[in-house]
Design a protein around this motif. Structure first.
Motif: not given
Length: 151
Positions: A57-62, A76-85, A126-127, A135-137
């Motif tokens: 749920k920390d990865v969003t796609i709109t 659009s793709v966004a995330t609230t996760l830290g440490g994203v490469k 969105a990954i 990886a989270f999607f």
């Protein structure tokens, strides 16, 4: 008052100093040919060295639920996760799955918008790929009423 030539000269000197000090990136962009040539979501993830993705749920796609024209679909793709490469946008039923790969760091807010071509109605992924390879999607179905890729 400085003229234009003096300002450009000083700007070039400052940019050179910043580059030698390591403050500017040494490459303009990163490109993964294998990822962009991938025909499936799994092949694209393998090409960038990511593990099997887990839904988050920390990865969003709109994007639109229904795209009237598949040639120009805003995503659009966004995330609230830290440490994203990297953040990736992939379309399951496109001839090439990868739409975009965005490289991030702690200095870049992981929130990107682009436009994509969708050949037909499909799931869009969105990954978020973490620094450790996990990886989270997030997934969204987009229905296309007028084809974009070859349609």
């Amino acid at each position: 008052m400085k003229n234009r030539r003096q300002i450009l000269k000083q700007s070039a000197a400052l940019a050179g100093l910043a580059a030698t000090a390591g403050w500017l990136p040494t490459t303009a962009f990163a490109y993964s040919k294998d990822a962009f040539d991938a025909k499936s979501v799994a092949d694209a993830l393998k090409a960038v060295g990511a593990g099997t993705p887990a839904e988050s749920k920390d990865v969003t796609i709109t994007g639109p639920d229904i795209a009237e024209n598949g040639a120009v679909v805003p995503l659009s793709v966004a995330t609230t996760l830290g440490g994203v490469k990297q953040l990736m946008l992939l379309v399951e039923k496109n001839p090439n799955a990868v739409v975009a790969i965005f490289n991030t760091s702690e200095f870049v807010e992981p929130n990107f918008t682009t436009r994509a071509k969708l050949g037909q109605s499909s799931d869009v992924y969105a990954i978020a790929i973490m620094n450790d390879g996990k990886a989270f999607f997030a997934k969204k179905e987009v229905k296309v009423t007028l084809g974009g890729c070859g349609g």
